[in-house]
Write an enzyme that holds these catalytic residues in place. Structure first.
Site, mmCIF file in Angstrom:
data_model
loop_
_atom_site.group_PDB
_atom_site.id
_atom_site.type_symbol
_atom_site.label_atom_id
_atom_site.label_comp_id
_atom_site.label_asym_id
_atom_site.label_seq_id
_atom_site.Cartn_x
_atom_site.Cartn_y
_atom_site.Cartn_z
ATOM 1 N N GLU A 1 -20.464 20.264 -11.740
ATOM 2 C CA GLU A 1 -19.686 20.516 -10.409
ATOM 3 C C GLU A 1 -18.338 20.128 -10.533
ATOM 4 O O GLU A 1 -17.549 20.678 -10.168
ATOM 5 C CB GLU A 1 -20.369 20.061 -9.438
ATOM 6 C CG GLU A 1 -21.596 20.445 -8.864
ATOM 7 C CD GLU A 1 -22.841 19.509 -9.718
ATOM 8 O OE1 GLU A 1 -23.920 19.443 -9.193
ATOM 9 O OE2 GLU A 1 -22.654 18.781 -10.672
ATOM 10 N N ASP B 1 -25.823 18.791 -10.537
ATOM 11 C CA ASP B 1 -26.657 17.689 -10.072
ATOM 12 C C ASP B 1 -28.303 17.870 -10.116
ATOM 13 O O ASP B 1 -28.659 19.084 -10.007
ATOM 14 C CB ASP B 1 -26.276 17.164 -8.645
ATOM 15 C CG ASP B 1 -25.002 16.647 -8.460
ATOM 16 O OD1 ASP B 1 -24.434 16.285 -9.731
ATOM 17 O OD2 ASP B 1 -24.216 16.595 -7.709
ATOM 18 N N ASP C 1 -30.658 17.945 -7.942
ATOM 19 C CA ASP C 1 -31.160 18.246 -6.669
ATOM 20 C C ASP C 1 -31.328 19.652 -6.265
ATOM 21 O O ASP C 1 -30.931 20.565 -7.093
ATOM 22 C CB ASP C 1 -30.899 17.325 -5.576
ATOM 23 C CG ASP C 1 -29.431 17.766 -5.447
ATOM 24 O OD1 ASP C 1 -28.855 18.627 -5.949
ATOM 25 O OD2 ASP C 1 -28.705 17.015 -4.472
ATOM 26 N N GLU D 1 -29.588 21.221 -4.302
ATOM 27 C CA GLU D 1 -28.106 21.801 -4.155
ATOM 28 C C GLU D 1 -27.630 22.120 -5.702
ATOM 29 O O GLU D 1 -27.028 23.211 -5.954
ATOM 30 C CB GLU D 1 -27.128 20.806 -3.461
ATOM 31 C CG GLU D 1 -27.329 20.841 -1.872
ATOM 32 C CD GLU D 1 -27.183 22.248 -1.402
ATOM 33 O OE1 GLU D 1 -26.153 22.900 -1.376
ATOM 34 O OE2 GLU D 1 -28.146 22.899 -0.690
ATOM 35 N N TYR E 1 -27.996 8.831 -9.512
ATOM 36 C CA TYR E 1 -27.583 9.980 -8.645
ATOM 37 C C TYR E 1 -27.943 9.452 -7.194
ATOM 38 O O TYR E 1 -28.792 8.743 -7.159
ATOM 39 C CB TYR E 1 -28.465 11.085 -8.966
ATOM 40 C CG TYR E 1 -27.872 12.492 -7.984
ATOM 41 C CD1 TYR E 1 -26.692 12.891 -8.110
ATOM 42 C CD2 TYR E 1 -28.637 13.070 -7.168
ATOM 43 C CE1 TYR E 1 -26.170 14.007 -7.306
ATOM 44 C CE2 TYR E 1 -28.411 14.215 -6.581
ATOM 45 C CZ TYR E 1 -27.038 14.444 -6.638
ATOM 46 O OH TYR E 1 -26.568 15.700 -5.920
ATOM 47 N N ARG F 1 -28.074 11.189 -4.066
ATOM 48 C CA ARG F 1 -28.616 11.814 -3.107
ATOM 49 C C ARG F 1 -30.254 11.928 -3.403
ATOM 50 O O ARG F 1 -30.712 12.741 -4.154
ATOM 51 C CB ARG F 1 -27.998 13.234 -3.059
ATOM 52 C CG ARG F 1 -26.662 13.453 -2.370
ATOM 53 C CD ARG F 1 -26.521 14.850 -2.048
ATOM 54 N NE ARG F 1 -24.957 14.714 -1.415
ATOM 55 C CZ ARG F 1 -23.627 14.935 -2.135
ATOM 56 N NH1 ARG F 1 -23.798 15.024 -3.345
ATOM 57 N NH2 ARG F 1 -22.726 14.575 -1.509
ATOM 58 N N HIS G 1 -35.899 11.927 -7.759
ATOM 59 C CA HIS G 1 -36.925 10.922 -7.267
ATOM 60 C C HIS G 1 -36.498 9.582 -7.334
ATOM 61 O O HIS G 1 -37.014 8.601 -6.515
ATOM 62 C CB HIS G 1 -38.024 11.210 -8.313
ATOM 63 C CG HIS G 1 -39.106 12.003 -7.614
ATOM 64 N ND1 HIS G 1 -39.852 11.772 -6.409
ATOM 65 C CD2 HIS G 1 -39.668 13.365 -8.182
ATOM 66 C CE1 HIS G 1 -40.661 12.825 -6.121
ATOM 67 N NE2 HIS G 1 -40.498 13.688 -7.233
#
Length: 857
Positions: free
Chosen positions: A7, A80, A82, A84, A296, A298, A343
């Site tokens: 990103e 990432d 997740d 998103e 990470y 989030r 997780h």
């Protein structure tokens, strides 16, 4: 060379260092596509077809990736871990396929890593997979739902409710929480109660405090001593009796550490300990993650990788000794139902790197890292061992009993490293340490203290407690908390004061409107159930278009029902719904809507052009009674001593001089309103003046404004002094109402009435000149833009901003000028350029050289 896409440029730089020259690592700069903000971007009539558009500033990034693929047929999507991140990979794959940059021979794979470390990145490269379709579908469903709600509900608000800005699927539910809490506070009526404490002395001369718990042989409840008379009787009962120790009970107790951080708990703890907002916390955590310092950020997981658990235990043992390491690792149950988020918990990537040894120059990043490091270690440490002591002290006749409580820490355990903060701290007697006492000890009374108390309303939400409540209700998810809390503030629906969230009038009106006409869609249970359905989609257990269809069928009908509503109907409905709150029954049984000023008009809710609201009289303009929006008695502290009908201060030159309390604060007025409704001269009372104490002399001083100091000695143009919206100021112009000229702030209200010509000229001369004045000195120089030209942080009238040539991009509120990096600045400039439609400059030689270097590396 395989093309790896992440990103951000900061992340690309770190990963490129780990992968070496065998890979080309590029950044997508976040999402590359989005739904254009126009009708038809999501089409419910055609199976919810979604029309995507590549953002203007993203086109060059997509082109760079496409150009790199022209020389290689292997694309690795490493965004990432997740939902998103999965969506960004999907968007890139779709956009590049449409450009035909991805050919039949191109090998496309997806890799994920929970930490940006060499081992995590290289291991991820060995385990490629395809883009996770259920996660993408969960993203598509959320994006479509948010679009359908926002794009269809916001126009209803604009047309039916003056001052409203927008509505959102989750933001409106979050706003409802804040508004309903405020209404609870306003409706709250405090109840008086008393307690009695005694300062006692042991036979060894040690003092301690005890609280009266039994009076007249009966155990006291909270409100059993309701007033000062009852408290005095209780004091006499204690004073008149000899006291001795009746029982001493010591019980061992353990305190276990909190689980390691997930997104919501990190936001809560950073708010409690440092006052950081949710957005600021996530921005700091993002930079720590991209630098490879933490995993990470989030996530709704609280479990930890086995190797990290063992590393934490080893670090605890080496730093604090064997006693601080429990016999077996601590296991925390993960509440996440599926893979909709990453997780693992938020933890340091290397447990041995404490805040002093980690390479972080930014103070706020270092503080957040320190918090994460300590919480992670503490989560694997031994429990704290305590001894809680309760001592009952009483009279021989059993009529009076007092109790003292305290605790002793026998072994600090995890408390040596970390203790979780509290949202609303209450002083707890259990934390006190008691002197040594034995049963039968006679006690000397040093003092008997009655204390008056009042019940307290529920506290306003902080960002921390709001996120906690949203999490409890199942509203929102880790990646959305920060943006939701930020949006309702940016919309002007909520203001943050002293870290507490207070709803503005327009926020209240929006909430009542939505509750009145769209109750189902701002319901807590409905929103939580919809979140669960979306989680089912991400787990592959539900079809996302079924979710959209079920939602849209009823929502479209609800929108249609409001089509013929008139603004007057909406306001009458809101007034009706709020009647029990705004006009509660009076104790004497009189009409609560009767105007207290004219005794004839009917009180009702009114709206202002600004979107605010107030209570006004139906006999306006003959009766000008107003009060703030809210139940009676909820008055602004400003002007609290001014009666509704105004206060006559005296007479001057045949005119009555009044003080009034208006919607925008207290003011003074010369004369009365004439038959043609023409406003007489008025002037606001400064906040630094107690409005109820303003006398005739002060009122006349205010009504004399604006004051002419005299013509400027250099150009003969008049200099004025006045009090404006932002305080006292000088103006150098032909008239006070002239929009041009020069304004300069004054330090004190009294300066308006006393400042002379010499000082006024000096103040105006020190005012920074506009136009072609000397170039301002940058707050921070960041370096060269890839297209040429310096990038710097400048001080602006409305706050600091990033400057590159003719592009000025305001810094986010949570970013300090000294913290901004060149990479962040380039992103802000790109966003601003896209909005303005700024054309890209031709590449300079410097840029061409930079490209060659990148290719060579």
């Amino acid at each position: 060379m395989p093309v790896v896409v992440v990103e951000s440029p900061a992340k690309a730089k770190t990963i490129n260092k780990y992968l070496g020259d065998d890979y080309t690592v590029l950044a997508s700069y976040g999402h590359v596509r989005d739904l254009p903000p126009k009708d038809g971007s999501v089409d419910p009539e055609h199976d919810f077809d979604m029309k995507w558009e590549i953002a203007t500033d993203s086109r060059k990034h997509v082109k760079a990736i496409a150009d790199a693929l022209a020389n290689d047929d292997k694309l690795i999507l490493a965004t990432d871990p997740d939902r998103e991140g999965e969506a960004i990979s999907w968007h890139l794959q779709e956009a590049l396929s449409k450009r035909k940059a991805i050919k039949k021979s191109t090998e496309v794979s997806r890799v994920v890593f929970n930490a940006i470390t060499k081992s995590a990145v290289t291991e991820a490269m060995k385990n490629p997979r395809q883009v996770d379709a259920p996660l993408v579908e969960a993203y598509l469903a959320r994006r479509a739902l948010d679009y359908l709600v926002g794009f269809n509900l916001s126009p209803v608000l604009w047309r039916k409710l003056p001052g409203a800005k927008s509505a959102g699927r989750v933001q409106s539910v979050c706003l409802r929480l804040i508004v309903e809490r405020e209404m609870e506070i306003e409706a709250f009526r405090p109840q008086e109660y008393w307690t009695v404490k005694a300062v006692l002395e042991t036979p060894r001369g040690q003092r301690f405090e005890a609280r009266l718990t039994v009076l007249g042989g009966k155990k006291l409840d909270k409100f059993d001593i309701p007033n000062s008379e009852a408290a005095e009787l209780a004091v006499q009962a204690v004073t008149s009796r000899d006291l001795s120790v009746q029982s001493v009970e010591a019980k061992p107790a353990n305190r276990n550490p909190s689980a390691p951080f997930m997104t919501s708990t990190l936001q809560q703890e950073a708010s409690r300990k440092f006052g950081y907002g949710a957005r600021q916390t996530m921005s700091l955590a993002q930079r720590l993650y991209e630098a490879g310092h933490i995993t990470y950020m989030r996530t709704d997981g609280i479990d930890m990788a086995p190797e990290a658990v063992m590393a934490a235990r080893d670090e605890i043992k080496s730093r604090y000794g064997d006693d601080y390491v429990p016999k077996s690792p601590r296991m925390y149950k993960n509440k996440a139902k599926n893979a909709q988020e990453a997780h693992e918990c938020i933890r340091p990537t290397d447990m041995s790197r404490d805040p002093r040894s980690v390479r972080v120059t930014d103070d706020d990043q270092r503080k957040l890292y320190d918090l994460i490091w300590k919480r992670t270690l503490a989560s694997q440490m031994s429990a704290a061992r305590l001894e809680r002591t309760t001592v009952d002290l009483g009279s021989n006749d059993g009529q009076v009993v007092l109790r003292a409580t305290g605790q002793v820490v026998l072994f600090d355990g995890f408390l040596k490293v970390y203790e979780e903060g509290r949202d609303d701290v209450v002083v707890d007697d259990d934390d006190k340490r008691l002197p040594q006492m034995s049963e039968g000890d006679a006690l000397k009374k040093s003092d008997i203290l009655p204390e008056q108390h009042f019940t307290q309303p529920p506290p306003r939400y902080t960002e921390a407690t709001l996120v906690k409540r949203m999490e409890e209700l199942g509203i929102g998810r880790p990646s959305t908390y920060a943006s939701i809390v930020t949006t309702i503030q940016d919309r002007g629906y909520v203001v943050k004061e002293k870290n507490r969230l207070i709803p503005e009038d327009k926020g209240r009106l929006v909430t009542i409107f939505l509750v009145s006409y769209f109750r189902k869609y701002v319901g807590y249970d409905f929103t939580a159930d919809l979140e669960n359905q979306l989680d089912d989609v991400s787990a592959g257990a539900r079809d996302y278009k079924d979710v959209l269809q079920n939602f849209w069928r009823d929502f479209a009908a609800a929108i249609a029902e409001t089509a013929d509503l008139r603004i007057g109907e909406v306001l009458d409905k809101i007034d009706e719904v709020l009647e029990p709150h705004l006009f509660p029954p009076k104790e004497d049984g009189s009409n609560p809507r009767l105007c207290p000023n004219c005794g004839d008009g009917r009180l009702s809710m009114r709206t202002a052009r600004s979107g605010g609201a107030f209570i006004g009289c139906s006999n306006y303009p003959e009766c000008r009674y107003t009060r703030p929006f809210g139940p009676p008695g909820i008055e602004d502290s400003e002007g609290a001593g001014i009666p509704p009908e105004g206060k006559l201060l005296g007479e001057d030159e045949g005119d009555n001089i009044y003080a009034f309390k208006g919607r925008f604060g207290p003011y003074v007025q010369r004369g009365e309103v004439t038959d043609d409704n023409k406003k007489p001269p008025r002037q606001s009372i400064p906040k630094s003046w107690p409005a109820e104490e303003v006398d005739l002399e002060q009122a006349l001083k205010l009504l004399s404004l604006p004051r002419q100091i005299g013509p400027h000695p250099e150009d003969g143009v008049m200099i004025w002094s006045n009090i404006g919206r932002y305080g006292p100021y000088l103006k150098h112009a032909e008239s006070i109402s002239f929009k041009g000229g020069t304004n300069a702030n004054l330090d004190d209200i009294e300066d308006v009435f006393t400042i002379g010509m010499n000082r006024a000229v000096e103040v105006l001369a020190s005012k920074p000149k506009r136009g072609r004045a000397a170039a301002a000195t940058p707050l921070k120089e960041l370096g060269e833009h890839p297209d040429g030209g310096a990038v710097a942080v400048m001080k602006g009238r409305y706050g600091p901003y990033v400057k590159w040539e003719k592009v000025n991009a305001t810094l986010p509120k949570d970013v300090e000028p000294e913290d901004i990096t060149l990479e962040q600045a380039l992103e802000l400039i790109a966003e601003k350029s896209a909005k303005k439609g700024t054309k890209k400059k031709p590449a300079t030689k410097k840029k061409a050289i930079a490209k060659k270097k990148t290719k060579a590396s």
